[in-house]
Motif scaffolding. Structure first.
Motif, short mmCIF file in Angstrom:
data_model
loop_
_atom_site.label_atom_id
_atom_site.label_comp_id
_atom_site.label_asym_id
_atom_site.label_seq_id
_atom_site.Cartn_x
_atom_site.Cartn_y
_atom_site.Cartn_z
N ILE A 122 -1.78 7.56 18.25
CA ILE A 122 -0.74 8.37 18.87
C ILE A 122 0.43 7.47 19.23
O ILE A 122 0.25 6.44 19.89
CB ILE A 122 -1.24 9.07 20.15
CG1 ILE A 122 -2.48 9.93 19.86
CG2 ILE A 122 -0.12 9.92 20.77
CD1 ILE A 122 -2.23 11.15 19.04
N VAL A 123 1.62 7.86 18.79
CA VAL A 123 2.84 7.13 19.13
C VAL A 123 3.64 7.99 20.10
O VAL A 123 4.12 9.07 19.72
CB VAL A 123 3.67 6.82 17.88
CG1 VAL A 123 4.96 6.09 18.26
CG2 VAL A 123 2.86 5.99 16.88
N PHE A 124 3.76 7.54 21.34
CA PHE A 124 4.58 8.25 22.34
C PHE A 124 6.02 7.77 22.18
O PHE A 124 6.30 6.58 22.35
CB PHE A 124 4.08 7.96 23.75
CG PHE A 124 2.71 8.52 24.04
CD1 PHE A 124 2.52 9.86 24.27
CD2 PHE A 124 1.60 7.67 24.07
CE1 PHE A 124 1.25 10.38 24.53
CE2 PHE A 124 0.33 8.17 24.33
CZ PHE A 124 0.15 9.52 24.57
N PRO A 130 1.54 1.07 13.91
CA PRO A 130 0.52 2.14 13.98
C PRO A 130 0.33 2.84 12.64
O PRO A 130 -0.78 3.30 12.35
CB PRO A 130 1.08 3.09 15.05
CG PRO A 130 2.52 2.75 15.19
CD PRO A 130 2.63 1.30 14.88
N TYR A 131 1.38 2.93 11.84
CA TYR A 131 1.22 3.55 10.52
C TYR A 131 0.25 2.73 9.66
O TYR A 131 -0.67 3.29 9.06
CB TYR A 131 2.58 3.64 9.82
CG TYR A 131 2.46 3.91 8.34
CD1 TYR A 131 1.98 5.13 7.86
CD2 TYR A 131 2.81 2.93 7.41
CE1 TYR A 131 1.85 5.36 6.50
CE2 TYR A 131 2.69 3.16 6.05
CZ TYR A 131 2.20 4.36 5.60
OH TYR A 131 2.07 4.59 4.26
N GLY A 147 -6.16 5.26 19.51
CA GLY A 147 -5.36 4.23 20.16
C GLY A 147 -3.94 4.75 20.31
O GLY A 147 -3.51 5.65 19.59
N TRP A 148 -3.20 4.18 21.26
CA TRP A 148 -1.84 4.67 21.45
C TRP A 148 -0.82 3.54 21.54
O TRP A 148 -1.16 2.40 21.88
CB TRP A 148 -1.73 5.62 22.64
CG TRP A 148 -2.10 5.08 23.99
CD1 TRP A 148 -3.33 5.12 24.59
CD2 TRP A 148 -1.23 4.44 24.94
NE1 TRP A 148 -3.28 4.55 25.83
CE2 TRP A 148 -2.00 4.13 26.08
CE3 TRP A 148 0.13 4.10 24.94
CZ2 TRP A 148 -1.46 3.48 27.21
CZ3 TRP A 148 0.67 3.46 26.06
CH2 TRP A 148 -0.13 3.17 27.18
N VAL A 207 0.22 10.08 14.44
CA VAL A 207 1.11 11.18 14.82
C VAL A 207 1.98 10.74 15.99
O VAL A 207 1.54 10.02 16.89
CB VAL A 207 0.29 12.43 15.21
CG1 VAL A 207 1.15 13.47 15.90
CG2 VAL A 207 -0.38 13.02 13.97
N GLN A 208 3.22 11.19 15.97
CA GLN A 208 4.13 10.97 17.10
C GLN A 208 4.11 12.19 18.01
O GLN A 208 3.95 13.32 17.55
CB GLN A 208 5.56 10.76 16.60
CG GLN A 208 5.76 9.56 15.72
CD GLN A 208 7.18 9.48 15.19
OE1 GLN A 208 7.93 10.46 15.21
NE2 GLN A 208 7.58 8.31 14.72
N THR A 209 4.30 11.96 19.31
CA THR A 209 4.52 13.05 20.24
C THR A 209 5.34 12.53 21.40
O THR A 209 5.69 11.35 21.46
CB THR A 209 3.18 13.66 20.72
OG1 THR A 209 3.46 14.88 21.43
CG2 THR A 209 2.42 12.72 21.64
N ARG A 210 5.66 13.41 22.33
CA ARG A 210 6.43 12.99 23.49
C ARG A 210 5.94 13.71 24.72
O ARG A 210 5.40 14.82 24.64
CB ARG A 210 7.92 13.26 23.29
CG ARG A 210 8.29 14.75 23.26
CD ARG A 210 9.79 14.94 23.15
NE ARG A 210 10.16 16.35 23.22
CZ ARG A 210 11.41 16.80 23.18
NH1 ARG A 210 12.40 15.95 23.07
NH2 ARG A 210 11.67 18.09 23.25
#
Length: 513
Positions: free
Chosen positions: A260-262, A452-453, A289-290, A213-216
């Motif tokens: 998690i992708v920031f 990450p995918y 993991g990020w 999942v991506q977030t910011r």
């Protein structure tokens, strides 16, 4: 042709190579998987849907148009939506919008179509003639266009007005269709608090989220690089409170998200806040993991690098752009190559995968500065790298120095005092040919964010690194079909996927009929 590799006589982009060999080997338990980075939920779509749902409206989101055409058709038929909103975060031309609008019109002519995002901003800025702009809007054939760098509040007001049957003339930041073209209502800049618009992840199902999942945690960028106009478009840097970020991460971790992708443009800026974020993640001991963008010049102490590893950092994107200090100065990067070298050394020592991205051909670039980049890559040896020709954006700060630096043209058609686009392409190829200690990652339909995918689908990171190395090996023989080395690379790729274990893809392979 640095985005495709020749395998078994076919030139394929990387994700198609993965699909070919994974399906042949039965990876994912089927031979019809369509692995695609679009499986990662589109954050812009999630964000806008969340904004509407939390304010009492009903909404569905779609991450990717082509693989989800059948689902879109079902939503249009079953939900009878008043409005379809199209975000253009990744669209550089009107062509993709035209395709989507035609699809919506064909399946549900009554739906009001709203288009917003960077494409609209770019078109309205670059097109000074109102008649020409109206022609572009007519070509895309939407009903309403949003021009606002944030835009979620404008979308809410527009959707609410349409629901109540009210005119949109009083809604700011809109281009509306008139009998004589499109006219702008009025500008009313938004300043939406990141804490108040945080995503409530409970509104989305496990199937919608997936493993990655991506977030910011921030909006805009703290720096003013001379090749980039993003800070001017996005406004001043805005930060979410640590407690807001903590609540989001805890919700995602509890839902079983594993990556998690920031997407923050400068995740580790300001440095003090970054340290607080890392300590918060370590304290919570999240089970994910990020991945993030990372600016080496803003993190130098070993404690921060230790906290990155302890908090679960798996890989970072390094927008280095050039290894020449003279070019970095012209770019207004506020960094030196030695800082990047130190950062890569510290990250690698802690097992954190690094991807170094470079721009080739920026004003001042010449054979010597290209050699500096090659030497840097071969000695610093980030895990992955990519070099792409400079794109001349007239909205970027460097354009103000065009006369001084003798820059002519725009986009990918330019020349300046020391190089032109053809020289930049040759330099890119020279970098690709000369770097032996890092592995190439393409940009088309893949990019660093595929990492990450793929890990989220079950591929081990070591296998992902091996895949890239083998794909690059095949790419080096693109111009020699049938060469034994090309055949050997294809054979080794097939063998790799006999050992890879991945979960099924969300999408099925497109029909070849």
């Amino acid at each position: 042709m640095r985005d495709h590799c020749l395998v078994e006589g076919r030139r394929l982009p990387y994700m198609d190579v993965i699909n070919m060999y994974a399906n042949r080997a039965g990876v994912g338990g089927t031979d019809a998987n369509h692995y695609h980075v679009g499986e990662v939920p589109n954050l812009a779509a999630i964000y806008l849907t969340n904004f509407l749902l939390r304010r009492g409206l009903t909404a569905d989101h779609v991450s990717l148009f082509t693989p989800e055409r059948d689902r879109i058709a079902r939503i249009l038929a079953d939900r009878d939506p008043r409005t379809a909103a199209i975000t253009t975060t990744f669209h550089l031309t009107p062509a993709p919008v035209i395709e989507i609008v035609r699809f919506v019109r064909a399946h549900h002519p009554e739906t009001t179509i709203i288009v917003g995002g960077p494409l609209v901003d770019n078109l309205t800025t670059a097109t000074a003639d109102p008649e020409a702009l109206s022609d572009l809007f007519d070509l895309m054939d939407a009903d309403v266009y949003v021009r606002e760098s944030q835009g979620e509040a404008t979308l809410l007001r527009a959707v609410a007005a349409l629901r109540e049957g009210h005119s949109l003339a009083d809604t700011p930041n809109l281009y509306l269709r008139r009998s004589d073209g499109f006219a702008f209502t009025r500008a009313q800049p938004e300043a939406n608090s990141l804490d108040e618009v945080a995503i409530d992840w409970s509104l989305f199902s496990d199937a919608e989220l997936g493993a990655t999942v991506q977030t910011r945690t921030a909006r805009s960028c703290a720096f003013k690089c001379s090749f980039c106009d993003f800070p001017a478009r996005a406004g001043a840097l805005a930060l979410a409170d640590i407690t807001t970020v903590e609540a989001e991460l805890r919700a995602l971790s509890d839902r079983g998200v594993r990556n998690i992708v920031f997407i923050d443009d400068t995740f580790n800026v300001p440095p003090k806040r970054f340290t607080e974020l890392l300590k918060m993640m370590v304290r919570n001991d999240f089970d994910f993991g990020w991945y993030s963008f990372f600016r080496c010049s803003s993190t130098r102490d070993e404690e921060t690098f230790d906290l990155m590893a302890q908090s679960g950092c798996r890989a970072v994107f390094l927008g280095i752009e050039s290894a020449s200090d003279s070019i970095l100065k012209l770019m207004n990067k506020s960094a030196k190559s030695a800082q990047y070298r130190h950062g890569i050394e510290q990250l690698k020592a802690r097992g954190i995968t690094t991807f170094a991205s470079f721009v080739v051909g920026f004003p001042g670039e010449n054979a010597d500065t290209v050699r500096e980049t090659i030497d840097f890559l071969n000695t610093a040896a980030p895990t992955f790298f990519r070099a792409e020709p400079w794109w001349y954006n007239h909205r970027s700060p460097i354009h103000a120095r065009a006369a001084e630096l003798r820059i002519f043209g725009q986009g990918y058609d330019w020349r300046h005092a020391s190089m032109d686009i053809h020289g930049a392409c040759d330099a890119r190829d020279a970098i690709f040919d000369s770097v032996t200690t890092s592995t190439w990652i393409p940009s088309y339909n893949f990019d660093f964010w595929a990492l990450p995918y793929l890990v989220g689908k079950g591929m081990e990171i070591e296998q992902a690194v091996e895949f890239h190395a083998l794909a690059e090996r095949a790419m080096r023989w693109n111009d020699h079909p049938g060469h034994p080395e090309s055949h050997a690379a294809s054979t080794d790729l097939a063998r790799l996927f006999e050992t890879v274990k991945m979960t099924p893809a969300k999408y099925t392979a497109p029909s070849t009929s």
